[in-house]
Design a protein around this motif. Sequence first.
Motif, mmCIF file in Angstrom:
data_model
loop_
_atom_site.group_PDB
_atom_site.id
_atom_site.type_symbol
_atom_site.label_atom_id
_atom_site.label_comp_id
_atom_site.label_asym_id
_atom_site.label_seq_id
_atom_site.Cartn_x
_atom_site.Cartn_y
_atom_site.Cartn_z
ATOM 1 N N ALA A 190 29.546 -31.808 -6.313
ATOM 2 C CA ALA A 190 28.991 -31.015 -7.416
ATOM 3 C C ALA A 190 27.977 -31.789 -8.249
ATOM 4 C CB ALA A 190 30.121 -30.520 -8.321
ATOM 5 N N PHE A 191 28.096 -33.106 -8.328
ATOM 6 C CA PHE A 191 27.199 -33.910 -9.159
ATOM 7 C C PHE A 191 27.125 -35.308 -8.580
ATOM 8 C CE2 PHE A 191 31.469 -33.971 -10.956
ATOM 9 C CZ PHE A 191 31.728 -35.322 -11.086
ATOM 10 N N MET A 192 26.045 -36.035 -8.948
ATOM 11 C CA MET A 192 25.824 -37.384 -8.438
ATOM 12 C C MET A 192 26.270 -38.411 -9.472
ATOM 13 S SD MET A 192 24.992 -39.567 -6.166
ATOM 14 C CE MET A 192 24.669 -38.286 -4.955
ATOM 15 N N PRO A 193 27.336 -39.152 -9.188
ATOM 16 C CA PRO A 193 27.738 -40.230 -10.100
ATOM 17 C C PRO A 193 26.832 -41.442 -9.928
ATOM 18 C CG PRO A 193 29.171 -40.185 -8.201
ATOM 19 C CD PRO A 193 28.189 -39.052 -8.015
ATOM 20 N N ASP A 219 11.618 -39.857 -8.646
ATOM 21 C CA ASP A 219 11.169 -39.138 -7.451
ATOM 22 C C ASP A 219 11.934 -39.616 -6.217
ATOM 23 O OD1 ASP A 219 9.362 -37.675 -8.928
ATOM 24 O OD2 ASP A 219 7.623 -38.921 -8.386
ATOM 25 N N PHE A 220 12.137 -40.924 -6.121
ATOM 26 C CA PHE A 220 12.866 -41.457 -4.967
ATOM 27 C C PHE A 220 14.289 -40.914 -4.930
ATOM 28 C CE2 PHE A 220 15.730 -44.427 -2.923
ATOM 29 C CZ PHE A 220 15.092 -44.699 -1.733
ATOM 30 N N VAL A 221 14.969 -40.948 -6.062
ATOM 31 C CA VAL A 221 16.345 -40.448 -6.123
ATOM 32 C C VAL A 221 16.401 -38.989 -5.708
ATOM 33 C CG1 VAL A 221 18.260 -39.906 -7.681
ATOM 34 C CG2 VAL A 221 17.117 -42.144 -7.823
ATOM 35 N N TRP A 222 15.569 -38.163 -6.306
ATOM 36 C CA TRP A 222 15.631 -36.726 -6.036
ATOM 37 C C TRP A 222 15.212 -36.399 -4.606
ATOM 38 C CZ3 TRP A 222 12.730 -35.836 -11.260
ATOM 39 C CH2 TRP A 222 13.650 -35.982 -12.315
ATOM 40 N N ASP A 223 14.150 -37.031 -4.111
ATOM 41 C CA ASP A 223 13.687 -36.757 -2.752
ATOM 42 C C ASP A 223 14.735 -37.188 -1.718
ATOM 43 O OD1 ASP A 223 11.346 -35.803 -3.816
ATOM 44 O OD2 ASP A 223 10.145 -37.573 -3.318
ATOM 45 N N THR A 224 15.355 -38.341 -1.952
ATOM 46 C CA THR A 224 16.342 -38.836 -0.990
ATOM 47 C C THR A 224 17.580 -37.953 -0.978
ATOM 48 O OG1 THR A 224 15.525 -41.093 -1.368
ATOM 49 C CG2 THR A 224 17.653 -40.866 -0.253
ATOM 50 N N LEU A 225 18.044 -37.538 -2.140
ATOM 51 C CA LEU A 225 19.216 -36.671 -2.197
ATOM 52 C C LEU A 225 18.912 -35.301 -1.606
ATOM 53 C CD1 LEU A 225 20.688 -37.606 -5.696
ATOM 54 C CD2 LEU A 225 21.477 -38.338 -3.435
ATOM 55 N N ILE A 282 17.383 -46.828 -16.909
ATOM 56 C CA ILE A 282 17.581 -45.503 -17.509
ATOM 57 C C ILE A 282 17.022 -44.416 -16.587
ATOM 58 C CG2 ILE A 282 17.023 -44.025 -19.478
ATOM 59 C CD1 ILE A 282 19.014 -46.273 -20.098
ATOM 60 N N ALA A 283 15.901 -44.688 -15.937
ATOM 61 C CA ALA A 283 15.325 -43.699 -15.019
ATOM 62 C C ALA A 283 16.283 -43.396 -13.874
ATOM 63 C CB ALA A 283 13.996 -44.210 -14.464
ATOM 64 N N TYR A 284 16.935 -44.433 -13.327
ATOM 65 C CA TYR A 284 17.933 -44.216 -12.265
ATOM 66 C C TYR A 284 19.107 -43.390 -12.790
ATOM 67 C CZ TYR A 284 22.253 -45.287 -9.780
ATOM 68 O OH TYR A 284 23.488 -45.185 -9.174
ATOM 69 N N LEU A 285 19.625 -43.770 -13.944
ATOM 70 C CA LEU A 285 20.783 -43.059 -14.504
ATOM 71 C C LEU A 285 20.445 -41.602 -14.804
ATOM 72 C CD1 LEU A 285 22.111 -45.797 -16.970
ATOM 73 C CD2 LEU A 285 22.865 -45.333 -14.629
ATOM 74 N N ASP A 286 19.293 -41.381 -15.411
ATOM 75 C CA ASP A 286 18.900 -40.006 -15.744
ATOM 76 C C ASP A 286 18.642 -39.178 -14.487
ATOM 77 O OD1 ASP A 286 19.152 -40.354 -18.447
ATOM 78 O OD2 ASP A 286 17.008 -40.639 -18.827
ATOM 79 N N ALA A 287 18.061 -39.803 -13.472
ATOM 80 C CA ALA A 287 17.798 -39.068 -12.233
ATOM 81 C C ALA A 287 19.093 -38.570 -11.611
ATOM 82 C CB ALA A 287 17.038 -39.957 -11.250
ATOM 83 N N CYS A 288 20.130 -39.416 -11.626
ATOM 84 C CA CYS A 288 21.436 -38.985 -11.100
ATOM 85 C C CYS A 288 22.059 -37.918 -11.996
ATOM 86 C CB CYS A 288 22.375 -40.183 -10.991
ATOM 87 S SG CYS A 288 21.893 -41.396 -9.742
ATOM 88 N N LYS A 289 21.966 -38.125 -13.295
ATOM 89 C CA LYS A 289 22.585 -37.198 -14.251
ATOM 90 C C LYS A 289 21.936 -35.822 -14.181
ATOM 91 C CE LYS A 289 22.232 -38.530 -18.535
ATOM 92 N NZ LYS A 289 22.482 -39.189 -19.841
ATOM 93 N N GLN A 290 20.631 -35.790 -13.954
ATOM 94 C CA GLN A 290 19.880 -34.530 -13.986
ATOM 95 C C GLN A 290 19.784 -33.852 -12.620
ATOM 96 O OE1 GLN A 290 16.144 -35.888 -15.573
ATOM 97 N NE2 GLN A 290 17.048 -36.524 -17.521
#
Length: 357
Positions: free
Chosen positions: A17-20, A311-317, A344-352
């Motif tokens: 449901a979400f990315m920790p 972008d990397f986090v979202w594209d990879t997921l 913070i960018a990594y944490l926010d990318a996972c959170k969002q």
Amino acid sequence: MNDRENLFGLLRRTGYAFMPVEFSMSPDLEARFKQYVRTTGYKMPRRAMRYLPGAPLVSRPHTASFWRERYAYPLAEDTNFDEYGVAWESGSAAAMHMRRLRHPLAEAQTVEEIQSYPFPKFSKKPLLPARMYAAALKAAGNFVIGSMQCTIWETAWYLRSMEALMMDMLCDEEMADAVLDVVTANACDRAVYFAVMGADGIYLGDDIGMQSSPMMSMDLYDRFLKPRLQKVIAAARAVRPDILVFYHSCGFVEPFIDRLIEVGVDVLNPVQPESMDFREIYAQYGDRISFCGTLGTQTLMPFGTPQEIRDFVWDTLDMVGPKGGLLIAPTHLLEPEVPVENVIAYLDACKQYKVKK
């Protein structure tokens, strides 16, 4: 869906449901990050795992003076000694894992010398308070894990030195077996300890890859390390058959992946992008094993922009898809070069991130 259920779904590839998040920082960066949190009131996203305390020693460990006397040369005053008597001389205050090792069995010439060495022995039976602590964490919805990286290969060469152990594996198998057998027996006890505690997972690992090649031939790996890793995993699963097995190795490890799957590894960390292409690895192995990592700490995290990281986090997921199979995370300790804004960018990318159904 609580955190524990979500991570099980993610790593078993049955949907999440979400990315920790999962990350660690050098002391210098951690201090700057904490200052940022205090100043801004930043709210941390959910951490993926809670780590359990390791197996205690059966007998009282030897003192620093005992170990110091075993070395034929002077050691720095701030040297620390681990349970095996390996001497760790301090390195940079910023990069806490960069230290000089002194190997107490480097000069051993016979199997008898190795067998007479004062090896530690670890408990397989956690005390009731430890088991209650693990149970309470799980009841609160946490995924609990026992970390015992440097499981076989690294602990053995820390003792013997990499050069000597490599030569043993090539020229004197009896010497290599003598060191590796003791380390493996201890690793089995430690794995059983975590399984008895009720751990959801165990974190194994040894660096067997270099930046662009394996550290050893597949023949050497199959002779000395693969069966011993299989023995450790089997020991844990004899107690807890459904325990998830994580395995860490930096560097280029693609030739080992089939072997890791064969012995029972469920999650491979970190899939270092400077050494391997995750999309290619995922296409070939993603239906048989899950992954943790992929976010480069040599390149993207220190030198990318916050938007590039998002972008990397979202594209990879998006590429992996809604069934899961990737706990996206930095591939190693975040060093002082990493800007706080990139953390913070990594944490926010996972959170969002919104899982696409």
